[in-house]
Design a protein around this motif. Structure first.
Motif, PDB file in Angstrom:
ATOM      1  N   ASP A 172      30.678  37.960  47.113  1.00 37.19           N
ATOM      2  CA  ASP A 172      29.528  38.844  46.897  1.00 37.19           C
ATOM      3  C   ASP A 172      30.002  40.242  46.504  1.00 37.19           C
ATOM      4  O   ASP A 172      29.501  41.257  46.971  1.00 37.19           O
ATOM      5  N   TYR A 173      31.020  40.271  45.659  1.00 37.14           N
ATOM      6  CA  TYR A 173      31.615  41.518  45.188  1.00 37.14           C
ATOM      7  C   TYR A 173      31.790  41.410  43.678  1.00 37.14           C
ATOM      8  O   TYR A 173      32.278  40.403  43.179  1.00 37.14           O
ATOM      9  N   LYS A 174      31.396  42.450  42.934  1.00 41.48           N
ATOM     10  CA  LYS A 174      31.452  42.441  41.472  1.00 41.48           C
ATOM     11  C   LYS A 174      32.786  43.002  40.991  1.00 41.48           C
ATOM     12  O   LYS A 174      33.173  44.105  41.357  1.00 41.48           O
ATOM     13  N   PHE A 175      33.489  42.188  40.162  1.00 43.93           N
ATOM     14  CA  PHE A 175      34.731  42.638  39.537  1.00 43.93           C
ATOM     15  C   PHE A 175      34.450  42.921  38.071  1.00 43.93           C
ATOM     16  O   PHE A 175      33.928  42.063  37.371  1.00 43.93           O
ATOM     17  N   ASP A 176      34.810  44.106  37.626  1.00 43.40           N
ATOM     18  CA  ASP A 176      34.604  44.461  36.222  1.00 43.40           C
ATOM     19  C   ASP A 176      35.906  44.192  35.458  1.00 43.40           C
ATOM     20  O   ASP A 176      36.597  45.115  35.020  1.00 43.40           O
ATOM     21  N   ILE A 177      36.219  42.924  35.295  1.00 47.54           N
ATOM     22  CA  ILE A 177      37.508  42.557  34.703  1.00 47.54           C
ATOM     23  C   ILE A 177      37.604  42.900  33.227  1.00 47.54           C
ATOM     24  O   ILE A 177      38.691  42.996  32.678  1.00 47.54           O
ATOM     25  N   GLU A 178      36.481  43.121  32.581  1.00 49.00           N
ATOM     26  CA  GLU A 178      36.462  43.475  31.161  1.00 49.00           C
ATOM     27  C   GLU A 178      36.828  44.941  30.932  1.00 49.00           C
ATOM     28  O   GLU A 178      37.215  45.323  29.839  1.00 49.00           O
ATOM     29  N   GLU A 222      38.751  48.397  30.825  1.00 50.40           N
ATOM     30  CA  GLU A 222      40.150  48.788  30.626  1.00 50.40           C
ATOM     31  C   GLU A 222      40.714  49.493  31.859  1.00 50.40           C
ATOM     32  O   GLU A 222      41.926  49.551  32.034  1.00 50.40           O
ATOM     33  N   SER A 223      39.830  50.001  32.704  1.00 51.14           N
ATOM     34  CA  SER A 223      40.292  50.704  33.904  1.00 51.14           C
ATOM     35  C   SER A 223      40.413  49.766  35.111  1.00 51.14           C
ATOM     36  O   SER A 223      40.689  50.218  36.219  1.00 51.14           O
ATOM     37  N   PHE A 224      40.199  48.470  34.912  1.00 45.60           N
ATOM     38  CA  PHE A 224      40.311  47.491  35.998  1.00 45.60           C
ATOM     39  C   PHE A 224      41.753  47.436  36.496  1.00 45.60           C
ATOM     40  O   PHE A 224      42.685  47.257  35.713  1.00 45.60           O
ATOM     41  N   GLN A 225      41.912  47.644  37.818  1.00 43.60           N
ATOM     42  CA  GLN A 225      43.256  47.700  38.396  1.00 43.60           C
ATOM     43  C   GLN A 225      43.308  46.902  39.689  1.00 43.60           C
ATOM     44  O   GLN A 225      42.293  46.431  40.200  1.00 43.60           O
ATOM     45  N   LEU A 226      44.501  46.795  40.220  1.00 44.11           N
ATOM     46  CA  LEU A 226      44.729  46.063  41.463  1.00 44.11           C
ATOM     47  C   LEU A 226      43.871  46.624  42.594  1.00 44.11           C
ATOM     48  O   LEU A 226      43.346  45.870  43.412  1.00 44.11           O
ATOM     49  N   ARG A 227      43.702  47.935  42.644  1.00 40.43           N
ATOM     50  CA  ARG A 227      42.914  48.535  43.728  1.00 40.43           C
ATOM     51  C   ARG A 227      41.464  48.042  43.704  1.00 40.43           C
ATOM     52  O   ARG A 227      40.820  47.956  44.745  1.00 40.43           O
ATOM     53  N   ASP A 228      40.955  47.712  42.505  1.00 41.51           N
ATOM     54  CA  ASP A 228      39.594  47.178  42.414  1.00 41.51           C
ATOM     55  C   ASP A 228      39.507  45.812  43.102  1.00 41.51           C
ATOM     56  O   ASP A 228      38.493  45.486  43.716  1.00 41.51           O
ATOM     57  N   ILE A 229      40.563  45.040  42.994  1.00 42.52           N
ATOM     58  CA  ILE A 229      40.602  43.733  43.646  1.00 42.52           C
ATOM     59  C   ILE A 229      40.727  43.909  45.160  1.00 42.52           C
ATOM     60  O   ILE A 229      40.080  43.204  45.941  1.00 42.52           O
TER      61      ILE A 229
END
Length: 197
Positions: free
Chosen positions: A17-23, A25-32
């Motif tokens: 129930d968490y949204k990952f914005d994998i598209e 360019e600023s997607f990083q490990l900390r987002d995961i």
């Protein structure tokens, strides 16, 4: 995991129930790391394993498809009339390759990770199975045509059986047209499409 596709991330999003914005360019490990991954560790591991298995299935399927995009039939000359025959040895090799491809596809079809590719695998199984049956029938008709051509072209039997000779003449024309088309369109998919008509 380089095998992770959008569908795998969507499954993890649904699970956590968490949204990952994998598209992005600023997607990083900390987002995961912000996601509650540890709560769903085993399920996430299953998704990652599935991603790897699915990539393997996709690779094997692409390999089969690529192999068949280049396969061509070989034709042999019949008397002085041109290339009106499928060559036996080369055609047998193609049938053997089809059987090998069908074994690979069968194993992919029985793999529990095949869901994203199942429809395409089934399509290729149907295509290759149908093609094998068509080639078997084609060779049977070819052998009959060779036999009848010897009987009805230029012999005394043609004079004794004019109706049958006339019927064979029409069959002979059709055979020559089909083989001319097949010769011009040598790929297995082109040749088989005309024989299904």
């Amino acid at each position: 995991n380089k095998a992770m596709e959008k569908r795998h991330w969507t499954r993890i999003e649904d699970l956590t129930d968490y949204k990952f914005d994998i598209e992005s360019e600023s997607f990083q490990l900390r987002d995961i790391m912000r996601a509650p991954l540890l709560e769903y560790k085993e399920d996430i591991e299953d998704i990652c394993v599935a991603a790897v298995k699915e990539r393997d299935i996709e690779g094997k399927l692409k390999q089969v498809i690529a192999e068949w995009s280049t396969q061509e039939f070989s034709f042999g000359t019949f008397k002085t009339r041109g290339e009106l025959l499928l060559k036996g040895n080369e055609t047998a090799e193609i049938v053997s390759l089809m059987e090998d491809s069908l074994m690979i596809l069968g194993s992919l079809l029985s793999n529990r990770y095949n869901a994203p590719f199942k429809a395409n695998i089934q399509k290729w199984v149907a295509n290759l199975t149908g093609t094998t049956e068509i080639i078997e029938q084609w060779l049977l008709v070819q052998n009959l045509w060779i036999y009848l051509e010897a009987v009805f072209v230029g012999g005394d039997i043609a004079k004794q059986l004019p109706q049958e000779a006339k019927r064979f003449a029409n069959i002979d024309k059709s055979w020559a047209k089909i083989m001319a088309y097949a010769h011009e369109n040598r790929t297995w998919s082109s040749v088989v499409s005309v024989t299904r008509c």
